[in-house]
Design an enzyme around this catalytic site. Structure first.
Site, PDB file in Angstrom:
ATOM      1  N   LYS A 291       8.335 -17.881  -9.927  1.00  0.00           N
ATOM      2  CA  LYS A 291       7.571 -16.818 -10.584  1.00  0.00           C
ATOM      3  C   LYS A 291       6.431 -17.423 -11.405  1.00  0.00           C
ATOM      4  O   LYS A 291       6.655 -18.366 -12.177  1.00  0.00           O
ATOM      5  CB  LYS A 291       8.511 -16.022 -11.503  1.00  0.00           C
TER       6      LYS A 291
ATOM      7  N   ASN B 137       0.846  -1.198   0.000  1.00  0.00           N
ATOM      8  CA  ASN B 137       0.000   0.000   0.000  1.00  0.00           C
ATOM      9  C   ASN B 137       0.885   1.253   0.000  1.00  0.00           C
ATOM     10  O   ASN B 137       2.104   1.162  -0.004  1.00  0.00           O
ATOM     11  CB  ASN B 137      -0.955  -0.022   1.199  1.00  0.00           C
TER      12      ASN B 137
ATOM     13  N   LYS C 136     -11.246  -2.997  19.201  1.00  0.00           N
ATOM     14  CA  LYS C 136      -9.918  -3.531  19.474  1.00  0.00           C
ATOM     15  C   LYS C 136      -9.569  -3.449  20.968  1.00  0.00           C
ATOM     16  O   LYS C 136      -8.513  -3.904  21.392  1.00  0.00           O
ATOM     17  CB  LYS C 136      -8.864  -2.807  18.640  1.00  0.00           C
TER      18      LYS C 136
HETATM   19  O1  C5P Z   1      -9.425  -1.177  11.001  1.00  0.00           O
HETATM   20  P1  C5P Z   1      -7.983  -1.409  11.070  1.00  0.00           P
HETATM   21  O2  C5P Z   1      -7.704  -2.780  11.591  1.00  0.00           O
HETATM   22  O3  C5P Z   1      -7.296  -1.149   9.780  1.00  0.00           O
HETATM   23  O4  C5P Z   1      -7.407  -0.369  12.163  1.00  0.00           O
HETATM   24  C1  C5P Z   1      -6.243   0.321  11.982  1.00  0.00           C
HETATM   25  C2  C5P Z   1      -5.302   0.162  13.166  1.00  0.00           C
HETATM   26  O5  C5P Z   1      -5.047  -1.211  13.432  1.00  0.00           O
HETATM   27  C3  C5P Z   1      -3.921   0.751  12.906  1.00  0.00           C
HETATM   28  O6  C5P Z   1      -3.418   1.213  14.138  1.00  0.00           O
HETATM   29  C4  C5P Z   1      -3.111  -0.430  12.398  1.00  0.00           C
HETATM   30  O7  C5P Z   1      -1.726  -0.275  12.608  1.00  0.00           O
HETATM   31  C5  C5P Z   1      -3.683  -1.562  13.209  1.00  0.00           C
HETATM   32  N1  C5P Z   1      -3.679  -2.868  12.524  1.00  0.00           N
HETATM   33  C6  C5P Z   1      -2.862  -3.866  12.990  1.00  0.00           C
HETATM   34  N2  C5P Z   1      -2.906  -5.113  12.379  1.00  0.00           N
HETATM   35  C7  C5P Z   1      -3.711  -5.339  11.319  1.00  0.00           C
HETATM   36  C8  C5P Z   1      -4.531  -4.300  10.826  1.00  0.00           C
HETATM   37  C9  C5P Z   1      -4.492  -3.068  11.453  1.00  0.00           C
HETATM   38  O8  C5P Z   1      -2.117  -3.653  13.929  1.00  0.00           O
HETATM   39  N3  C5P Z   1      -3.717  -6.520  10.766  1.00  0.00           N
END
Ligand code: C5P
Length: 403
Positions: free
Chosen positions: A292, A210, A351
């Site tokens: 590949k 990304n 979270k």
């Molecule tokens: O909704 P999302 O999971 O993308 O929330 C973003 C937050 O969660 C950010 O702080 C990102 O660094 C963390 N994140 C993470 N692991 C993931 C996805 C997001 O730590 N797999």
């Protein structure tokens, strides 16, 4: 943003070949807003001229204690009184020894003895001289006296040898002088940060990633070290340099995939604060190809995704308490295309974390600027558009109050 605005720096130069870098150092300090007053030893004049330093700083350069053109002939007192800090770069072994004993036989050593401001030394010498017991004794005495040593670093030396004793680069010294002036609100704290993008391999040459540049996470790492913390920075693939690396206060783990970032973050179990700044890929590739993938006419390969672990969620599950306070204090980040506040707060609650920071954007990827909204159970607070380093410093001060 100038981080040394209105700071008055006396820049001392002693006799060493690294003095050829001091004009560049002076230029960088001035670019950060400082006014620089140079004082040179006689030996320094063998390596860089007073005229060079005068031209760069725009100030007269002091080279002698015996200058009858100064009205009261008290340059040593006046210079040190006016200074916010005395920085000596390079500091020779001889000058370190003198300063550690309180000797004062020229203008530079005299004004160090007569000072009431902090003293920062950037040592530079051959590795045998640095390793010598006498120099090590000087270094220890100076540290005991509250003098800060910036470096030295290890590397290639002018004498052809490789080892400890190289002066830090001008940019590293400038970074440390800036850090020196920041509030030490996180002294003794450990901070864990994930930053940058992740890369999910499809085959050995292709993958999904990304636009995250890592700049915000790296700015937070820098601001945390500036505030006195020890930082573990877990970085996805990005080409940013580790901030304040020469302080030894920051360790960096480079990872590629979300799984690797997850494993690295969960190994760091004793942090006081966790900033999840990384833009982690939500999905990885179920079975990355070992070779590949060849083009097969007009047929595109079907790629199966699997959900990646949620690093922030899993670190939040490990939260313990110390002195009645939870640690690590977990801070999430949210970049949304719509309804930032509602989505961010929903994430915070889902979270199970105390704080989430929303990127107000819209164009935050790769930019040096951002605008933030900080949300916790008590409400929200906007941090106005500014350079990411400035935002990071404000965020660190806010966090320091919380914990
Ligand atoms: O909704 P999302 O999971 O993308 O929330 C973003 C937050 O969660 C950010 O702080 C990102 O660094 C963390 N994140 C993470 N692991 C993931 C996805 C997001 O730590 N797999």
């Amino acid at each position: 943003m100038q981080s040394l605005l209105n700071k008055k720096i006396v820049l001392g130069i002693s006799g060493g070949i690294a003095a050829y870098k001091t004009p560049e150092l002076a230029r960088q300090l001035i670019q950060e807003g400082a006014s620089v007053q140079v004082v040179m030893t006689e030996a320094a004049g063998q390596f860089v001229t007073a005229v060079t330093m005068q031209a760069i700083t725009g100030n007269p350069v002091y080279t002698s204690q015996w200058d009858s053109s100064i009205s009261n002939n008290m340059a040593h007192i006046e210079l040190s009184r006016a200074a916010d800090v005395i920085l000596i770069a390079p500091t020779s072994a001889d000058l370190m020894a003198k300063l550690s004993l309180g000797l004062a036989d020229d203008l530079l050593s005299t004004l160090c003895l007569a000072r009431d401001c902090p003293l920062l030394l950037a040592p530079a010498m051959n590795k045998q001289m640095w390793d010598h017991a006498a120099t090590q004794r000087s270094a220890q005495r100076l540290l005991d006296d509250g003098v800060a040593l910036l470096g030295p670093a290890s590397g290639f030396q002018a004498c052809g040898e490789v080892g400890m004793g190289r002066m830090l680069e001008p940019a590293e010294i400038t970074e440390q002088v800036i850090a020196f002036f920041q509030k030490k609100t996180l002294l003794g704290k450990k901070v864990l940060i994930t930053a940058g993008p992740t890369f999910e391999a499809i085959d050995p040459v292709r993958g999904i990633t990304n636009h995250s540049s890592g700049k915000m996470g790296f700015a937070i790492a820098r601001a945390a070290v500036e505030a006195g913390a020890e930082v573990h920075l877990i970085a996805g693939p990005c080409d940013l340099e580790t901030p304040l690396a020469a302080t030894g206060k920051i360790t960096r783990t480079d990872v590629i995939s979300a799984k690797e970032m997850h494993a690295a973050a969960l190994k760091s179990t004793d942090s006081d604060i966790f900033f999840a700044v990384a833009a982690v890929a939500d999905w990885g590739i179920a079975k990355p190809a070992k070779e590949k993938i060849k083009r097969q006419g007009k047929n595109a390969p079907a790629i199966e995704f699997i959900a990646n672990p949620d690093i922030l969620l899993d670190v939040a599950k490990t939260v313990k308490t110390k002195g009645g306070k939870p640690y690590p204090y977990c801070v999430g980040f949210a970049a949304e295309s719509t309804n930032l506040e509602a989505h961010a707060d929903e994430k915070r609650q889902r979270k199970g974390i105390p704080m989430i920071v929303g990127n107000i954007g819209p164009d935050t990827f790769g930019s040096d600027f951002n605008e933030l909204i900080v949300m916790d159970a008590q409400g929200s607070k906007k941090i106005a558009k500014a350079e990411k380093l400035q935002l990071a410093r404000q965020l660190i001060q806010l966090l320091a109050k919380k914990i």
